[in-house]
Design an enzyme around this catalytic site. Structure first.
Site, mmCIF file in Angstrom:
data_model
loop_
_atom_site.group_PDB
_atom_site.id
_atom_site.type_symbol
_atom_site.label_atom_id
_atom_site.label_comp_id
_atom_site.label_asym_id
_atom_site.label_seq_id
_atom_site.Cartn_x
_atom_site.Cartn_y
_atom_site.Cartn_z
ATOM 1 N N LYS A 25 0.939 -1.090 0.005
ATOM 2 C CA LYS A 25 -0.052 -0.035 0.128
ATOM 3 C C LYS A 25 0.965 1.307 0.008
ATOM 4 C CE LYS A 25 -4.272 0.916 2.247
ATOM 5 N NZ LYS A 25 -5.105 0.885 3.549
HETATM 6 O O1 G3P Z 1 -8.247 1.615 4.804
HETATM 7 C C1 G3P Z 1 -8.414 2.920 5.683
HETATM 8 C C2 G3P Z 1 -9.630 3.475 5.191
HETATM 9 O O2 G3P Z 1 -10.871 2.693 5.179
HETATM 10 C C3 G3P Z 1 -9.966 4.590 6.308
HETATM 11 O O3 G3P Z 1 -11.276 4.786 6.930
HETATM 12 O O4 G3P Z 1 -12.944 5.433 8.431
HETATM 13 O O5 G3P Z 1 -10.596 6.022 8.678
HETATM 14 O O6 G3P Z 1 -11.786 7.225 6.949
HETATM 15 P P1 G3P Z 1 -11.594 5.881 8.070
#
Ligand code: G3P
Length: 226
Positions: free
Chosen positions: A92
């Site tokens: 990633k």
């Molecule tokens: O993989 C990370 C991504 O899904 C982040 O999610 O909820 O932290 O914006 P969030």
């Protein structure tokens, strides 16, 4: 490496680095991969490489592990190091010029790559040009700013289809069951879903009410199946 994926269906990845959560959901047979990021590793309290190795043994599909470097050479070096953990590690990389260069290098070496922190269609176009296996547009974080995150998924789908790019759209930052439904309607190839959201997908009050009525009537029949 695309052979690791189930072609022709929407893939579900789980967005966590907690082994017990992955184990529980893997038992449903619906987990096609896992995504992690530095924040999720921190939350898990686990050693990064150790936990990635464990996840890769549990789930045969792509498991995203994010580099921590921000400069090209170091990103490539970290990516190669992470790729040694298991064949299904997906490297990633953040959507920066250095990340895109590293994506091209690592993709050309035959690694799976996931370009993350995508917030615009132009960024997604660049990731496809860099040969990314996956692009991760963050829906919830755009919604947080009052911008419709789902619109981005539609835009990327159109651009990728216009030019037959093979980069897969991995809808990320999914916070609600509607985010998942709308990602599927928009044609996202993959959704990465927090375990709690994934578990809540099957729930519906009318299902609960209907089941309670069926069970009560079944009880009245006095019969047993086994
Ligand atoms: O993989 C990370 C991504 O899904 C982040 O999610 O909820 O932290 O914006 P969030």
């Amino acid at each position: 490496m695309r052979g690791l994926l189930i072609e022709g269906s929407m893939k579900f990845f789980v967005d966590t680095a907690v082994i017990s959560e992955i184990e529980e959901l893997a038992a449903t047979g619906m987990v096609d991969g896992v995504t992690t990021n530095p924040s999720l590793i921190h939350k898990s309290g686990r050693d990064f490489k150790e936990v990635i190795a464990e996840i890769c043994k549990l789930i045969p599909g792509p498991v995203s592990a994010e580099v921590a470097a921000t400069e090209f050479e170091q990103m490539v070096a970290e990516g190669r190091e992470l790729a040694k953990i298991a064949e299904n590690v997906t490297i990633k990389l953040p959507l920066t010029w250095d990340g895109l260069r590293a994506c091209r290098t690592l993709t050309d070496e035959g690694r799976m790559t996931n370009v993350t922190l995508c917030f615009s269609a132009n960024q997604a176009l660049l990731a496809a040009k860099a040969g990314a296996t996956f692009i991760s547009p963050f829906i919830g974080r755009l919604d947080d700013m009052g911008i419709n995150g789902m619109e981005l998924i539609h835009e990327i789908r159109t651009i990728y289809d216009n030019y037959d790019f093979h980069t897969e759209i991995l809808a990320a930052s999914i916070r609600t069951v509607n985010h998942l439904k709308d990602s599927a309607l928009a044609g996202a190839d993959v959704a990465t879903i927090p375990p709690s959201t994934l578990k809540s997908l099957a729930g519906h009050p009318l299902t609960d009410k209907g089941l309670a009525a069926f069970l009560a009537d079944w009880e009245k029949t006095g019969q047993k199946i086994i």
